[in-house]
Design an enzyme around this catalytic site. Sequence first.
Site, PDB file in Angstrom:
ATOM      1  N   ASP A 101      10.131  53.085  54.352  1.00 53.63           N
ATOM      2  CA  ASP A 101      11.279  52.361  54.977  1.00 53.63           C
ATOM      3  C   ASP A 101      11.741  53.122  56.222  1.00 53.63           C
ATOM      4  OD1 ASP A 101      11.867  50.049  53.220  1.00 53.63           O
ATOM      5  OD2 ASP A 101      12.113  51.674  51.745  1.00 53.63           O
ATOM      6  N   THR A 102      12.213  52.491  57.063  1.00 51.79           N
ATOM      7  CA  THR A 102      12.256  52.929  58.443  1.00 51.79           C
ATOM      8  C   THR A 102      13.413  52.268  59.175  1.00 51.79           C
ATOM      9  OG1 THR A 102       9.851  53.091  58.370  1.00 51.79           O
ATOM     10  CG2 THR A 102      10.796  52.898  60.524  1.00 51.79           C
TER      11      THR A 102
END
Length: 532
Positions: free
Chosen positions: A353-354
Amino acid sequence: MADRPAGNPALSRSVVHAPNGMVASSQPLASMAGLQILQRGGNSFDAAIAAAAVLAVVEPMQTGLGGDMFALVYNQKNKKVEALNGSGRAPFKANREYYLSQGYSKMPLTGILSLTTPGTVDGWAEILEKHGTMTFAEVLQPAIEYAEKGFPVTEIIATQWKRSESLLKQNKEASEYYLINGKAPREGDIFKIPQLADTLNAIAEGGRDAFYKGKIAREIATYVEKQGGFLSYEDLATHSSTWVEPISTNYKGYDVYQLPPNGQGVVTLSMLNMLENFDLKNIKHNSSEYIHLLAEVKKLAYADRDFFIADPDFAPVPVEKMLCKDYASSRCQQIDKLHPLVSTGPGFELAGDTVYLSVVDKDRNVISFINSLFTPFGSGIVAGETGVFLQNRAVGFSLEENHLNTLEPGKRSLHTIIPALVLKDEQPYFSFGVMGGDMQPQGQVQVLLNHLEYGMNVQEAGEAPRFRHHEQGIALESKISSKTRLELMEKGHHVTSGLDFFGGYQGIRIDTKTNMLQGGSDPRKDGCAIGY
């Protein structure tokens, strides 16, 4: 998507329009910080670092100073796309044999043995030095203020924080600094991170060396050593980002740019090359035929990814072959319109996740920018009193002996984070990204097809229901019809659902006729596009 009735915005948010500059990010405070930099005379590159730094404070499960970054930039001064690989390397002391001796068959997902060298701060410094006009002290000020004085936690971020309570409790510093009496902050709670503010202040005063060669580096290295990890002062002191030649393909008149490996951007381009062999305008959007086709293309492109993508300094990565249009056409021959591929391997043999953000300024300088800790809160390890979460990118390595991507000292792992930039007639047209680990290439392809093939605007393209192919089958968002779901099952697909599973989109389009800016931001995140 259907036309939006006048006065009824329920089908999607409105596109954000602005004449001068625009920022799109996953948290409003970050978007606003970037916009303020633009309004003070900074350019896109200054604004991107300001926004990224704020995100490191207000969205700490997704990004931070202990993570990595990648960027595609278009500077009107030299009128070309440049690519910065700001990913860190495996510690020099790390080796495959140690993990195997400890009983690991694959890299650990979290903990002190999942670390790679943080690349973020050096990447920020490179962007500012080569293309920016402001100093670290100027662009980090909004982030420092939120860390010191506090910020109200937003809705989706609060939910994600809550899910990670058990991970944070496993590390003394993570629990002490990022939980309140053992609980994640709730929506609307004011949250302060004074330890992180001190670290940001040190960088503002001393630049990137304050992080990689000064007191912060020594504290990180000492902490990791005491915990039994491999990341050392030498790893930090010798780290550097790399300006690399971007890769691209032309999809029906649009030049789509990505970073080369060790990232997975080539997968997006490979999927587009395959899809160019099909008449999508005669296939209904999000029909079973459409989703089946994209899932099969995804399987083929990801098979090549898993076999071939590695650090090109350590292994021969056949990017040119993977981007060959004839190769894409030949791969399509494996696709059956009625039945899914059960398994597939690479098409040839070798001879998390970013956060994503985009900024466009008044001069039409563009940056497509992505920053990440990988999975929520990365390794789950906060390095002493720095307030910095260390990323878990070592999980991107293989422990297979002869795999191109096997763990080696000083090597960069296969990386999921990929910013995208589209040019039309050699000018920036669309800067966008879709966060979410393995979702990123298939999410980017869906968004781009929504816009180019199905005529959706930059908000609709990112807001339209998405699907995600994964190891267990195809996950569909709830707005995809039950008819499509049943037809996919009849074809032999295992159809599932997922929570927080479909990525987060941000994008800015430059209107080729008016030169005005159009922004879109995903309602799956807390953020917004904002311009002036």
